[in-house]
Design a protein around this motif. Sequence first.
Motif, PDB file in Angstrom:
ATOM      1  N   UNK A  39       9.606  -0.175  -0.504  1.00 11.66           N
ATOM      2  CA  UNK A  39       8.529  -0.776   0.201  1.00 11.66           C
ATOM      3  C   UNK A  39       6.964  -0.511  -0.154  1.00 11.66           C
ATOM      4  N   UNK A  40       5.828  -1.746  -0.807  1.00 12.09           N
ATOM      5  CA  UNK A  40       5.103  -1.783  -1.476  1.00 12.09           C
ATOM      6  C   UNK A  40       3.852  -1.829  -0.084  1.00 12.09           C
ATOM      7  N   UNK A  41       3.348  -1.007  -0.383  1.00  9.73           N
ATOM      8  CA  UNK A  41       1.387  -0.860   0.093  1.00  9.73           C
ATOM      9  C   UNK A  41       0.322  -1.001  -0.460  1.00  9.73           C
ATOM     10  N   UNK A  42      -0.562  -1.964   0.132  1.00  9.94           N
ATOM     11  CA  UNK A  42      -1.815  -2.332  -0.097  1.00  9.94           C
ATOM     12  C   UNK A  42      -2.789  -2.296   0.700  1.00  9.94           C
ATOM     13  N   UNK A  43      -3.416  -1.245  -0.789  1.00 12.62           N
ATOM     14  CA  UNK A  43      -4.304  -0.220  -0.488  1.00 12.62           C
ATOM     15  C   UNK A  43      -5.679  -1.416   0.037  1.00 12.62           C
ATOM     16  N   UNK A  44      -7.036  -1.696   0.890  1.00  6.78           N
ATOM     17  CA  UNK A  44      -7.889  -2.651   1.291  1.00  6.78           C
ATOM     18  C   UNK A  44      -9.226  -1.169   1.340  1.00  6.78           C
ATOM     19  N   UNK A  45     -10.119  -1.032   1.125  1.00  4.00           N
ATOM     20  CA  UNK A  45     -11.363   0.015   1.341  1.00  4.00           C
ATOM     21  C   UNK A  45     -12.035  -1.397   2.563  1.00  4.00           C
ATOM     22  N   UNK A  46     -12.643   0.097   3.832  1.00  2.00           N
ATOM     23  CA  UNK A  46     -13.116  -0.729   4.933  1.00  2.00           C
ATOM     24  C   UNK A  46     -12.500  -1.038   5.369  1.00  2.00           C
ATOM     25  N   UNK A  47     -12.861  -1.203   6.345  1.00  2.00           N
ATOM     26  CA  UNK A  47     -12.394  -1.632   8.024  1.00  2.00           C
ATOM     27  C   UNK A  47     -12.692  -3.508   7.959  1.00  2.00           C
ATOM     28  N   UNK A  48     -12.929  -4.028   7.007  1.00  2.00           N
ATOM     29  CA  UNK A  48     -12.448  -6.144   7.417  1.00  2.00           C
ATOM     30  C   UNK A  48     -10.742  -5.666   7.666  1.00  2.00           C
ATOM     31  N   UNK A  49     -11.094  -6.676   8.708  1.00  2.00           N
ATOM     32  CA  UNK A  49      -9.540  -7.122   9.077  1.00  2.00           C
ATOM     33  C   UNK A  49      -8.745  -8.208   7.792  1.00  2.00           C
ATOM     34  N   UNK A  50      -7.434  -7.680   8.216  1.00  2.00           N
ATOM     35  CA  UNK A  50      -6.595  -7.797   7.036  1.00  2.00           C
ATOM     36  C   UNK A  50      -5.193  -7.749   7.883  1.00  2.00           C
ATOM     37  N   UNK A  51      -3.824  -8.836   7.069  1.00  2.00           N
ATOM     38  CA  UNK A  51      -3.031  -8.777   7.070  1.00  2.00           C
ATOM     39  C   UNK A  51      -1.522  -8.771   6.308  1.00  2.00           C
ATOM     40  N   UNK A  52      -0.766  -8.222   6.581  1.00  2.00           N
ATOM     41  CA  UNK A  52       0.461  -8.560   5.293  1.00  2.00           C
ATOM     42  C   UNK A  52       0.527  -9.855   4.981  1.00  2.00           C
ATOM     43  N   UNK A  53      -0.600 -10.598   4.558  1.00  2.00           N
ATOM     44  CA  UNK A  53      -0.824 -11.911   4.043  1.00  2.00           C
ATOM     45  C   UNK A  53      -1.801 -11.621   3.329  1.00  2.00           C
ATOM     46  N   UNK A  54      -2.751 -11.298   3.530  1.00  2.00           N
ATOM     47  CA  UNK A  54      -4.325 -10.998   2.651  1.00  2.00           C
ATOM     48  C   UNK A  54      -3.826 -10.292   1.471  1.00  2.00           C
ATOM     49  N   UNK A  55      -3.806 -11.145   0.214  1.00  2.00           N
ATOM     50  CA  UNK A  55      -3.242 -10.417  -0.937  1.00  2.00           C
ATOM     51  C   UNK A  55      -5.001  -9.505  -1.734  1.00  2.00           C
ATOM     52  N   UNK A  56      -4.195  -9.729  -3.002  1.00  2.80           N
ATOM     53  CA  UNK A  56      -5.148  -9.202  -3.923  1.00  2.80           C
ATOM     54  C   UNK A  56      -6.045  -9.197  -4.127  1.00  2.80           C
ATOM     55  N   UNK A  57      -6.521 -10.813  -4.172  1.00  2.66           N
ATOM     56  CA  UNK A  57      -7.961 -11.130  -4.443  1.00  2.66           C
ATOM     57  C   UNK A  57      -8.917 -11.240  -3.194  1.00  2.66           C
ATOM     58  N   UNK A  58      -8.267 -10.421  -2.223  1.00  7.67           N
ATOM     59  CA  UNK A  58      -9.291  -9.995  -1.259  1.00  7.67           C
ATOM     60  C   UNK A  58     -10.200  -9.192  -1.823  1.00  7.67           C
ATOM     61  N   UNK A  59     -11.448  -8.954  -1.662  1.00  6.54           N
ATOM     62  CA  UNK A  59     -12.855  -8.508  -1.905  1.00  6.54           C
ATOM     63  C   UNK A  59     -12.506  -6.866  -1.209  1.00  6.54           C
ATOM     64  N   UNK A  60     -12.071  -6.831  -0.764  1.00  4.39           N
ATOM     65  CA  UNK A  60     -11.796  -5.110  -0.335  1.00  4.39           C
ATOM     66  C   UNK A  60     -10.333  -4.175  -0.578  1.00  4.39           C
ATOM     67  N   UNK A  61      -9.769  -4.777  -1.953  1.00  5.25           N
ATOM     68  CA  UNK A  61      -8.309  -5.040  -2.088  1.00  5.25           C
ATOM     69  C   UNK A  61      -8.897  -3.461  -2.572  1.00  5.25           C
ATOM     70  N   UNK A  62      -8.508  -2.737  -3.217  1.00  3.90           N
ATOM     71  CA  UNK A  62      -8.923  -2.002  -3.796  1.00  3.90           C
ATOM     72  C   UNK A  62      -6.964  -0.662  -4.939  1.00  3.90           C
ATOM     73  N   UNK A  63      -6.297  -1.494  -4.244  1.00  3.60           N
ATOM     74  CA  UNK A  63      -4.960  -1.059  -5.101  1.00  3.60           C
ATOM     75  C   UNK A  63      -4.003  -1.322  -4.151  1.00  3.60           C
TER      76      UNK A  63
END
Lengths: 147, 436
Positions: free
Chosen positions: A43-67
Amino acid sequence: MEALASGEAGVVVYRGVPLRSAADQHATAYLRIRGAPRDLPSHRIHVYMGDQPVTPATGKDHPAFAGSFAAYNSPPVPGAARAASPSSGLPEQQAPYEVQVDISAAADAMAPGDATADVTLVMTDGQGRPLDAASFLQENLEITLKG
Amino acid sequence: MATTVVSRENIDSWAPDSDKLYLFRKAVEGMQAVSDTALMDERGYQWVGGVHGGFGGLPYCHHGDLNFITWHRPYVLDMELKLRAQIAQVADQATADEWRLPYWDWGAPGAQGLPQAFTDDAYDDNGTTRPNPLLSQPYQLPYAITDIPDPHDRTWRRTGDPDELQALGDMVRDALQEPNFNYFSSAIEQPHNGLHMWMGGFMLTFRSSFDPIFWVHHCNVDRYFWLWQQGAGDTTSVPQRVRDYECQPFDFRDIRAEAFFDTRTLGYTYAGARSLVVPAEEAQTAPADEPGPVRLNFGSIPTEFERVRLNLHGVRHPENTLELRVFANRADTPDAGTPKTVDGNLVTTYVLLGHGNCPGAPGHCDPEWATGTDLRQPHHLAPFDVMLDVTASMRRLAADGRGRFEVQSRIVVTDAMGRQLPSSTLMFENSTLTIA
C-alpha cells in the motif's frame, strides 16, 4: 497522542504526534511509524501535516502534503501453510515493522518550539483504492527532527 | 588462480542485439525449462522465484527490518550464479565466467521507465522470433496469490507515470547520505518499495521475484548498498546481529550476512560500467629481514582499455613517511637504485605521509578502538585505499601484447631519504587492478 478515524475511508488523523530531536546522526527529518502491520497488501500512504480535511483523492499538490511512502507487504499465509514454513519462527519476518518517511520540508516549516504536530495519513492499495485505515490505527508515531 | 571480479553493468549500456542481452534471455528460458521438468529443482526459475515469497509459508525475504538489504544481496547473487550456469550451457564456461547480472538504474536523473529489453514482445533468436522471456514468466507454484487481480498464472505489470521515478531517485540520493546503517536501511528500502508500487501487477506482491524485472531492480538496490559502503556509509554502524544473521535458504559456504559485504569476494563490483577488477593472484611481501620489493602478480589482462588503476586496499597509515616506487614487468628485481624513469619500467610513485609519533597514551593511535555503535567519524588512522592511475604505463606495456598481456608489479618501498626499506613496512590487505 490521539488517533481518530476521520470518517473518510482510508484516512486517519493523529493529534499530538511528539517531536523528538535526533539522538543520533542523520540528515533528514522523519515521520517514524513503529508497529506497522504486515497483514495488509502492499500500500501507499500519503502524509499530511496539520488537521486540514483530506481524502484519498487529495494529491501531492495539497499545501499540507509532507511526503509519502510505499509499504511493500503481503497478506498473511493461511495457518496450516504458515506452520509448515521452513522459515517460520524468524522474529523479523513476523514482527510489526517500522517505516520512516522523509518530511524534511514540512518539518523545517514548523514553528520553533513546537513539541507536537498533527498528522493525517491516507492509505490506498496498489490499485489506488482506499484501504481499511482502522487496521492501521495505533499510537506509535513520532517525528524525528534532523540531527 | 585469481577469481576475476567483473563489473555489473547498467542494462542501458547493453545494445538490443548484444551478446550479453541474448545470453540473459537464453539463461532465463533455460532456468524456466528446468522448472518445467521438475518444479522444485533449485536450479529452476520457479524455485528461485519461490524463495522470495516462500513455499506456502512465511517468506524467506526480509522487508521492514534491518536484514532487508543484506539478505537481498545473496539472493541476487544466487540468481546470477544460476543464470551463469545456464549461460555455460548455451555458450561456454569462459563466457559464463565473464557474465554478470545488469542493473536497471531507475533512480538516475532523467530515468524514463522500463528498459526496452523488458518491454519488447519478442526477440530474434538466430533468425527465429521468440517471445521475450524478460517481458513475462509463468507462475506455477501451487500457492494462491490473493492480493492482486487476475491473471495469476503469468507475471504482468501496470507501470505508473515515468515522472514519478524522479521522486524515488531523490529518495535514493538522500538515503545514500545517511552515515548510520539503521537509517540508511530504512531510507533506501523506501524508494525500493516505491518502485515495486510503481511497477504494479506481480511486483506489488511477494511473488514479485517471478517477474524478470525484479532481478535488474534488485541488482540496482544492491548497487545502492555498494555505493553506501563506498561513500557516506559508516560500515562499523552495521549492528552485529545483522552481520551474524544467517541468510536462508542459500547454499553458500558461509551464509552470515557479513560474508557478503565485500562484493569483490563474490566476483563482482559496480566500479564503473565495462570495468574489470582483477585481484592480484599473488600479493607477497619479502621477509622482514630482506629488502626486496612487494610482489604483485595480476596474471594476464586485455590490451584494449581506456583506463587502468592499481589499487592497494586497506593500507595502514605508516608512522614515518614512505615512498612507493611502482614498477611493472621488469626482467630483474628493482631496488632503490633502479632509475625512476619510464625506461626503467616505472609505473608511478606514491608518497604515504607518516603520521609521526603518537602523542597520546597507549592505544591512542590504534584505529580499532571505535565500536559498532560509535557515531563519530572514523579514526583518522583507519586503513584506507590507495588508487593509482597507471593507464599510461599499461599502454606502453600492452603495446607488445597480442590481445592480453601479463602484468607483474613490484613496489619498492623507501623512506624519505630514498633508502630502501623491507617491503613489509608497507601494510595493506590486498591489491586489485581496475580496468575500464
